[in-house]
Design a protein around this motif. Structure first.
Motif, PDB file in Angstrom:
ATOM      1  N   HIS A  31       0.830  -1.205   0.000  1.00 11.74           N
ATOM      2  CA  HIS A  31       0.000   0.000   0.000  1.00 11.74           C
ATOM      3  C   HIS A  31       0.872   1.267   0.000  1.00 11.74           C
ATOM      4  O   HIS A  31       0.611   2.208  -0.769  1.00 11.74           O
ATOM      5  N   LEU A  32       1.921   1.288   0.818  1.00 18.43           N
ATOM      6  CA  LEU A  32       2.773   2.470   0.907  1.00 18.43           C
ATOM      7  C   LEU A  32       3.552   2.695  -0.394  1.00 18.43           C
ATOM      8  O   LEU A  32       3.703   3.835  -0.856  1.00 18.43           O
ATOM      9  N   LEU A  33       4.033   1.622  -0.988  1.00 16.48           N
ATOM     10  CA  LEU A  33       4.774   1.767  -2.242  1.00 16.48           C
ATOM     11  C   LEU A  33       3.840   2.139  -3.400  1.00 16.48           C
ATOM     12  O   LEU A  33       4.238   2.858  -4.323  1.00 16.48           O
ATOM     13  N   THR A  34       2.610   1.677  -3.344  1.00 15.48           N
ATOM     14  CA  THR A  34       1.634   2.065  -4.358  1.00 15.48           C
ATOM     15  C   THR A  34       1.357   3.559  -4.279  1.00 15.48           C
ATOM     16  O   THR A  34       1.243   4.248  -5.306  1.00 15.48           O
ATOM     17  N   PRO A  41       8.080   6.115 -10.351  1.00 13.11           N
ATOM     18  CA  PRO A  41       7.948   4.697 -10.702  1.00 13.11           C
ATOM     19  C   PRO A  41       8.770   3.818  -9.762  1.00 13.11           C
ATOM     20  O   PRO A  41       9.999   3.890  -9.737  1.00 13.11           O
ATOM     21  N   VAL A  42       8.095   3.000  -8.997  1.00  9.62           N
ATOM     22  CA  VAL A  42       8.739   2.182  -7.972  1.00  9.62           C
ATOM     23  C   VAL A  42       9.291   0.895  -8.575  1.00  9.62           C
ATOM     24  O   VAL A  42       8.606   0.187  -9.316  1.00  9.62           O
ATOM     25  N   ALA A  43      10.541   0.599  -8.247  1.00 10.57           N
ATOM     26  CA  ALA A  43      11.141  -0.706  -8.507  1.00 10.57           C
ATOM     27  C   ALA A  43      11.875  -1.078  -7.227  1.00 10.57           C
ATOM     28  O   ALA A  43      12.680  -0.280  -6.725  1.00 10.57           O
ATOM     29  N   ALA A  44      11.592  -2.249  -6.671  1.00  6.66           N
ATOM     30  CA  ALA A  44      12.140  -2.571  -5.357  1.00  6.66           C
ATOM     31  C   ALA A  44      12.290  -4.071  -5.164  1.00  6.66           C
ATOM     32  O   ALA A  44      11.582  -4.872  -5.786  1.00  6.66           O
ATOM     33  N   PHE A  45      13.212  -4.426  -4.281  1.00  3.17           N
ATOM     34  CA  PHE A  45      13.382  -5.789  -3.817  1.00  3.17           C
ATOM     35  C   PHE A  45      12.991  -5.825  -2.336  1.00  3.17           C
ATOM     36  O   PHE A  45      13.462  -5.001  -1.549  1.00  3.17           O
ATOM     37  N   VAL A 141       9.273  -6.323  -6.934  1.00  5.23           N
ATOM     38  CA  VAL A 141       8.034  -5.571  -7.106  1.00  5.23           C
ATOM     39  C   VAL A 141       8.274  -4.328  -7.947  1.00  5.23           C
ATOM     40  O   VAL A 141       9.376  -3.766  -7.971  1.00  5.23           O
ATOM     41  N   SER A 142       7.235  -3.913  -8.655  1.00 11.50           N
ATOM     42  CA  SER A 142       7.272  -2.653  -9.389  1.00 11.50           C
ATOM     43  C   SER A 142       5.871  -2.057  -9.376  1.00 11.50           C
ATOM     44  O   SER A 142       4.869  -2.783  -9.297  1.00 11.50           O
ATOM     45  N   ALA A 143       5.812  -0.741  -9.425  1.00 11.12           N
ATOM     46  CA  ALA A 143       4.528  -0.034  -9.442  1.00 11.12           C
ATOM     47  C   ALA A 143       4.715   1.241 -10.243  1.00 11.12           C
ATOM     48  O   ALA A 143       5.650   2.008  -9.998  1.00 11.12           O
ATOM     49  N   ASP A 147      -2.181   5.685 -17.090  1.00 14.89           N
ATOM     50  CA  ASP A 147      -3.573   6.083 -17.324  1.00 14.89           C
ATOM     51  C   ASP A 147      -4.314   6.343 -16.022  1.00 14.89           C
ATOM     52  O   ASP A 147      -5.430   5.850 -15.802  1.00 14.89           O
ATOM     53  N   HIS A 148      -3.668   7.063 -15.111  1.00 14.65           N
ATOM     54  CA  HIS A 148      -4.273   7.529 -13.853  1.00 14.65           C
ATOM     55  C   HIS A 148      -4.506   6.400 -12.845  1.00 14.65           C
ATOM     56  O   HIS A 148      -5.197   6.601 -11.838  1.00 14.65           O
ATOM     57  N   ALA A 149      -3.950   5.237 -13.075  1.00 14.90           N
ATOM     58  CA  ALA A 149      -4.056   4.135 -12.121  1.00 14.90           C
ATOM     59  C   ALA A 149      -2.682   3.505 -11.943  1.00 14.90           C
ATOM     60  O   ALA A 149      -1.885   3.451 -12.886  1.00 14.90           O
ATOM     61  N   VAL A 150      -2.397   3.034 -10.737  1.00 12.84           N
ATOM     62  CA  VAL A 150      -1.109   2.410 -10.469  1.00 12.84           C
ATOM     63  C   VAL A 150      -1.176   0.932 -10.860  1.00 12.84           C
ATOM     64  O   VAL A 150      -2.053   0.199 -10.412  1.00 12.84           O
ATOM     65  N   ARG A 151      -0.235   0.548 -11.711  1.00 14.69           N
ATOM     66  CA  ARG A 151      -0.134  -0.847 -12.120  1.00 14.69           C
ATOM     67  C   ARG A 151       0.949  -1.510 -11.267  1.00 14.69           C
ATOM     68  O   ARG A 151       2.101  -1.111 -11.293  1.00 14.69           O
ATOM     69  N   TRP A 152       0.558  -2.542 -10.518  1.00 14.26           N
ATOM     70  CA  TRP A 152       1.460  -3.225  -9.580  1.00 14.26           C
ATOM     71  C   TRP A 152       1.860  -4.578 -10.144  1.00 14.26           C
ATOM     72  O   TRP A 152       1.035  -5.299 -10.691  1.00 14.26           O
TER      73      TRP A 152
END
Length: 205
Positions: A31-34, A41-45, A141-143, A147-152
């Protein structure tokens, strides 16, 4: 020629380890990363597997042909916002030398596809060298805001920190695990690049 080709790159090898003051559920970290992904643009391990709780996050950059790559100042600003809103703390910078690579263990992106084991990856590395690398299980993980929505996207995998001479072995492990695409954060050369299979598959970003 190998089975992978470079499809996107960026100068610099930015990463940021973060320590959580208390262990949090994967759902809360997601939730926090989203939330962060609405502006960066989040990219994380996330060390661990499946739904195990999280106490550490390693952020990195994932170059994209479609969306580009944020510069390091934008990355630092995103970390500042995240730390300010969560109370997480910055860890020490990763040591220079070698490269950081995250490999998924599922073949392709279909949730029902075959999954490999971390042992298969370490087996490749051990067959080449007993030293010069570390490998541990992690959620990849990536987020990204599309188009105005977060793709996880989330997948069990491994994170490898290896000497540069072992990158061909990492590539062989990626091929064994049928990875369509993976990212190399090259600390030695100070560049970041994405490698993709020459044929087949489709990427989530």
């Amino acid at each position: 020629m190998g089975p992978y080709i470079e499809v996107a790159s960026a100068e610099g090898a930015w990463t940021q380890p973060l320590h959580l003051p208390t262990t949090l559920s994967l759902q809360l970290v997601r939730h926090l990363l989203t939330d962060l992904a609405r502006t960066w643009p989040v990219a994380a391990f996330l060390p661990g597997t499946a739904d195990e709780p999280v106490d550490e996050v390693l952020l990195y950059r994932d170059p994209s042909r479609t969306y580009g790559t944020p510069d390091t100042s934008a990355c630092d600003a995103a970390v500042h916002r995240l730390v300010a809103s969560t109370g997480w703390t910055r860890g020490a910078a990763l040591e220079h030398g070698g490269a950081i690579v995250g490999l998924g263990l599922r073949e392709g992106y279909n949730a029902g596809a075959r999954e490999h084991s971390p042992g298969e990856v370490t087996g490749h590395l051990l067959a080449t060298s007993a030293t010069g690398w570390k490998c541990h299980a992690a959620r990849l993980v990536s987020a990204r805001l599309v188009d105005h929505a977060v793709r996880w996207y989330e997948e069990d995998g491994v994170v490898i920190h290896a000497e540069s001479r072992l990158l061909p072995t990492v590539g062989a492990a990626a091929r064994t695990c049928a990875q369509h695409r993976y990212v190399v954060t090259d600390l030695a050369e100070q560049r970041t690049y994405a490698l993709q299979q020459r044929l087949g598959g489709s990427s989530p970003s």
